[in-house]
Design a protein around this motif. Structure first.
Motif, short mmCIF file in Angstrom:
data_model
loop_
_atom_site.label_atom_id
_atom_site.label_comp_id
_atom_site.label_asym_id
_atom_site.label_seq_id
_atom_site.Cartn_x
_atom_site.Cartn_y
_atom_site.Cartn_z
N TYR A 135 -14.89 -2.83 1.54
CA TYR A 135 -13.78 -3.77 1.38
C TYR A 135 -13.64 -4.66 2.61
O TYR A 135 -13.54 -5.88 2.51
CB TYR A 135 -12.49 -3.01 1.10
CG TYR A 135 -11.26 -3.88 1.12
CD1 TYR A 135 -11.01 -4.75 0.06
CD2 TYR A 135 -10.36 -3.85 2.18
CE1 TYR A 135 -9.89 -5.57 0.07
CE2 TYR A 135 -9.24 -4.66 2.20
CZ TYR A 135 -9.01 -5.52 1.14
OH TYR A 135 -7.91 -6.32 1.16
N GLN A 137 -15.88 -5.38 4.86
CA GLN A 137 -17.03 -6.27 4.95
C GLN A 137 -16.90 -7.44 3.99
O GLN A 137 -17.23 -8.57 4.33
CB GLN A 137 -18.32 -5.50 4.68
CG GLN A 137 -19.57 -6.30 4.91
CD GLN A 137 -19.78 -6.65 6.38
OE1 GLN A 137 -19.42 -5.89 7.27
NE2 GLN A 137 -20.34 -7.81 6.62
N SER A 138 -16.38 -7.19 2.80
CA SER A 138 -16.24 -8.27 1.82
C SER A 138 -15.19 -9.28 2.28
O SER A 138 -15.33 -10.47 2.03
CB SER A 138 -15.89 -7.72 0.44
OG SER A 138 -14.58 -7.20 0.41
N GLU A 141 -16.90 -11.41 5.03
CA GLU A 141 -17.89 -12.33 4.47
C GLU A 141 -17.30 -13.27 3.44
O GLU A 141 -17.94 -14.23 3.03
CB GLU A 141 -19.05 -11.53 3.83
CG GLU A 141 -19.86 -10.77 4.84
CD GLU A 141 -20.94 -9.93 4.18
OE1 GLU A 141 -21.05 -9.93 2.93
OE2 GLU A 141 -21.69 -9.27 4.92
N LYS A 142 -16.07 -12.97 3.03
CA LYS A 142 -15.41 -13.75 1.96
C LYS A 142 -16.35 -13.91 0.77
O LYS A 142 -16.51 -15.00 0.23
CB LYS A 142 -14.93 -15.09 2.48
CG LYS A 142 -13.88 -14.95 3.57
CD LYS A 142 -13.28 -16.28 3.91
CE LYS A 142 -12.41 -16.11 5.12
NZ LYS A 142 -11.03 -16.16 4.89
N SER A 143 -16.96 -12.81 0.38
CA SER A 143 -17.95 -12.84 -0.70
C SER A 143 -17.33 -12.61 -2.07
O SER A 143 -18.02 -12.45 -3.05
CB SER A 143 -19.04 -11.80 -0.44
OG SER A 143 -18.46 -10.52 -0.44
N TYR A 144 -16.02 -12.58 -2.13
CA TYR A 144 -15.38 -12.37 -3.43
C TYR A 144 -14.70 -13.65 -3.85
O TYR A 144 -14.27 -14.44 -3.02
CB TYR A 144 -14.40 -11.21 -3.36
CG TYR A 144 -13.29 -11.44 -2.34
CD1 TYR A 144 -12.09 -12.01 -2.73
CD2 TYR A 144 -13.47 -11.12 -0.99
CE1 TYR A 144 -11.09 -12.25 -1.79
CE2 TYR A 144 -12.47 -11.35 -0.07
CZ TYR A 144 -11.28 -11.91 -0.49
OH TYR A 144 -10.29 -12.14 0.42
#
Length: 150
Positions: A135, A137-138, A141-144
């Motif tokens: 969570y 890390q996401s 990275e703003k990967s969501y």
């Protein structure tokens, strides 16, 4: 997949008539190890399954013993397909029921290996920590996606 195959064989084949569930206890360890041993000695799963069926038909083993024999066959097949070569330590992450079963199989396959069972409370804690790291890390990275369209 081992559990899935076990369930399929135990519930959806003629073998179901030769099996009866009972918790893994010391009295079933021999049957379980016999299943592991058949595979370790190079017996095919089909041949070992046939042996299980004849164990019942000729009253050589009880249905409960056969249940653990089948478990030993399939877990033996799973573990013996792995290459433990230079590994000296094996860590088992499983609930207490499965951990005990895998521990017995691993110790039989190679008694020199150091087998470590992780307690269930530590497994749950490590899962929570891992999920938190994913969570975090996401977020970094703003990967969501910020919104979802339906």
């Amino acid at each position: 997949m081992t559990g899935e195959i076990f369930s399929s064989l135990a519930e959806n084949t003629i073998l179901s008539q030769s099996l009866e569930y009972d918790h893994f206890e010391k009295k079933y360890k021999t049957s379980f190890i016999n299943g592991v041993d058949r595979i370790k000695k190079g017996c095919s799963l089909l041949n070992a399954a046939f042996k299980l069926r004849t164990n019942d038909l000729f009253n050589k083993k009880s249905k409960k013993q056969n249940y653990h024999y089948l478990s030993g066959m399939l877990i033996g097949e799973e573990l013996l397909s792995l290459d433990f070569g230079t590994i000296n330590k094996i860590i088992v992450y499983a609930n207490s029921k499965l951990g005990k079963i895998y521990y017995n199989a691993l110790k039989y396959i190679d008694p020199k290996k150091d087998i470590i069972l992780i307690p269930e409370k530590k497994i749950a804690k490590s899962q929570a920590i891992g999920q938190m790291k994913i969570y975090q890390q996401s977020i970094l990275e703003k990967s969501y996606p910020s919104s979802y369209e339906i």
